[in-house]
Design a protein around this motif. Structure first.
Motif, PDB file in Angstrom:
ATOM      1  N   GLY A 128       0.784  -1.226   0.000  1.00 12.73           N
ATOM      2  CA  GLY A 128       0.000   0.000   0.000  1.00 12.73           C
ATOM      3  C   GLY A 128       0.815   1.274   0.000  1.00 12.73           C
ATOM      4  N   SER A 181       1.232   2.286   4.799  1.00 17.63           N
ATOM      5  CA  SER A 181       0.277   1.229   4.463  1.00 17.63           C
ATOM      6  C   SER A 181      -1.038   1.510   5.182  1.00 17.63           C
ATOM      7  CB  SER A 181       0.812  -0.135   4.896  1.00 17.63           C
ATOM      8  OG  SER A 181       0.868  -0.215   6.319  1.00 17.63           O
ATOM      9  N   TYR A 182      -2.092   0.819   4.776  1.00 15.58           N
ATOM     10  CA  TYR A 182      -3.389   1.010   5.419  1.00 15.58           C
ATOM     11  C   TYR A 182      -3.307   0.702   6.915  1.00 15.58           C
ATOM     12  CZ  TYR A 182      -5.393   1.180   0.698  1.00 15.58           C
ATOM     13  OH  TYR A 182      -5.700   1.515  -0.588  1.00 15.58           O
ATOM     14  N   ARG A 193      -8.241  -1.284  11.217  1.00 14.68           N
ATOM     15  CA  ARG A 193      -7.698  -1.514   9.872  1.00 14.68           C
ATOM     16  C   ARG A 193      -8.820  -1.632   8.842  1.00 14.68           C
ATOM     17  NH1 ARG A 193      -7.024  -2.457   5.392  1.00 14.68           N
ATOM     18  NH2 ARG A 193      -5.320  -3.509   4.290  1.00 14.68           N
ATOM     19  N   VAL A 196     -10.302   1.819   7.134  1.00 17.44           N
ATOM     20  CA  VAL A 196      -9.498   2.672   6.257  1.00 17.44           C
ATOM     21  C   VAL A 196      -9.895   2.549   4.787  1.00 17.44           C
ATOM     22  CG1 VAL A 196      -7.160   3.180   5.429  1.00 17.44           C
ATOM     23  CG2 VAL A 196      -7.568   2.757   7.861  1.00 17.44           C
ATOM     24  N   PRO A 197     -10.074   1.325   4.237  1.00 16.66           N
ATOM     25  CA  PRO A 197     -10.472   1.232   2.824  1.00 16.66           C
ATOM     26  C   PRO A 197     -11.766   1.963   2.515  1.00 16.66           C
ATOM     27  CG  PRO A 197      -9.700  -0.898   3.604  1.00 16.66           C
ATOM     28  CD  PRO A 197      -9.809  -0.014   4.810  1.00 16.66           C
ATOM     29  N   ILE A 200     -10.966   5.559   2.132  1.00 19.49           N
ATOM     30  CA  ILE A 200     -10.227   5.795   0.892  1.00 19.49           C
ATOM     31  C   ILE A 200     -11.167   5.774  -0.315  1.00 19.49           C
ATOM     32  CG2 ILE A 200      -8.503   4.797  -0.668  1.00 19.49           C
ATOM     33  CD1 ILE A 200      -6.918   4.034   1.850  1.00 19.49           C
ATOM     34  N   ARG A 212      -4.003   5.952  -5.949  1.00 19.48           N
ATOM     35  CA  ARG A 212      -3.378   6.726  -4.887  1.00 19.48           C
ATOM     36  C   ARG A 212      -2.596   7.905  -5.458  1.00 19.48           C
ATOM     37  NH1 ARG A 212      -2.350   1.490  -2.937  1.00 19.48           N
ATOM     38  NH2 ARG A 212      -0.211   1.536  -3.667  1.00 19.48           N
TER      39      ARG A 212
END
Length: 227
Positions: A128, A181-182, A193, A196-197, A200, A212
Motif C-alpha cells: 500500500g 500502508s493502510y 484496519r 481505512v479502505p 479511501i 493513490r
C-alpha cells in the motif's frame, strides 16, 4: 522467516525494460527474492504477457522502442485495476512524472536514485505504499504552487477543499501521500484496519480519481496536503 518470504513467492511481476543489462540485473534480483518475473523488452512483448493474465505488479520504463510506457500504464490500469504500477525511468522532467501518475502509476522512481533492494520496494508497493523519488515529490509541489500564478505573486492562500473532504479523510490522504500502508495509517489515527479502505473509497469518489497517485496529485493541487 518463512512467514515473511511467502508473499513474494506468490507475487507475479511484469518487468518492462529495453536496456538489456538493466533488465537482467533487476530480473535476477527479483527472482532471487522469490518473485515470479515476466520480462518484456518493449510494448508488444508486454502486451503479449498481459494477454496471458494480469500481474500483481507492473514495473515499467517509459522510453520503449515501440512506444511510450504511459500507453502500457493506461491499458493496464483500465484492464486490471488491482495491479500495482511503478515507473522506473531516467525521465525526471515534470511532464513525464505528472502524465505517468495521471494515467495510473502508483509509484515513480528515477534510475539514478533507484534503491538497492528492489525486492523490498516491491513489497512496499504491494503493502500500500507509494514509492516515489524525493525530487519527484518536489516537482509535484512546485508545479501546483506555480501553475497559473503570475511571477512574483505569493503562494495560494487557504486550502480550497472543493471536494469537501472531512478532516479524517484529509488525515488519511496525508498518510497515503507519505507512503504509509493502510495498517500504519489506522495505527497512527487510532482507527481499525477495516475502516481505512472505506474512507479511501470516499476520498477517491469525492476527488473523482481512481489511484493513490491521482489522489495525492489532486490533493496537492487543492492545497489539502503538503509533501
Amino acid at each position: 522467516m518463512t512467514v515473511e518470504k511467502q508473499p513474494s513467492q506468490t507475487i507475479t511481476i511484469l518487468l518492462v525494460e529495453d536496456d538489456a543489462p538493466t533488465l537482467w540485473r533487476l530480473q535476477e534480483a527479483l527472482v532471487k527474492a522469490g518473485f515470479e518475473v515476466r520480462a518484456a523488452a518493449n510494448l508488444a512483448e508486454a502486451r503479449d504477457s498481459l494477454a496471458a493474465g494480469p500481474p500483481r505488479v507492473l514495473l515499467t520504463d517509459l522510453q520503449l522502442p515501440d512506444g511510450h510506457g504511459n500507453a502500457l500504464i493506461r491499458e493496464t490500469r483500465a484492464r486490471f485495476p488491482e495491479t500495482e504500477i511503478m515507473v522506473i525511468s531516467n525521465l525526471g522532467d515534470e511532464e513525464s512524472v505528472i502524465s505517468a501518475i495521471t494515467v495510473g502509476a502508483t509509484g515513480y522512481l528515477l534510475k539514478d536514485a533507484f534503491p538497492t533492494d528492489i525486492a523490498a520496494t516491491v513489497h512496499e508497493l504491494v503493502a500500500g505504499h507509494s514509492p516515489i523519488s524525493a525530487s519527484i515529490a518536489r516537482f509535484i509541489v512546485r508545479r501546483t504552487q506555480t501553475a497559473g500564478e503570475p511571477a512574483g505573486e505569493p503562494p495560494p492562500g487557504p486550502a480550497l477543499n472543493t471536494a469537501k473532504l472531512t478532516p479524517r479523510e484529509i488525515d488519511i490522504l496525508w498518510g497515503i501521500a507519505k507512503g504509509f500502508s493502510y495498517a500504519e495509517i489506522a495505527g497512527h489515527l487510532g482507527l481499525s484496519r477495516q475502516t481505512v479502505p472505506g474512507h479511501i473509497k470516499s476520498i477517491y469518489r469525492k476527488l473523482e480519481v481512481h489511484t493513490r497517485g491521482e489522489a495525492v496529485f489532486e490533493a496537492v493541487q487543492q492545497g489539502l496536503i503538503q509533501l
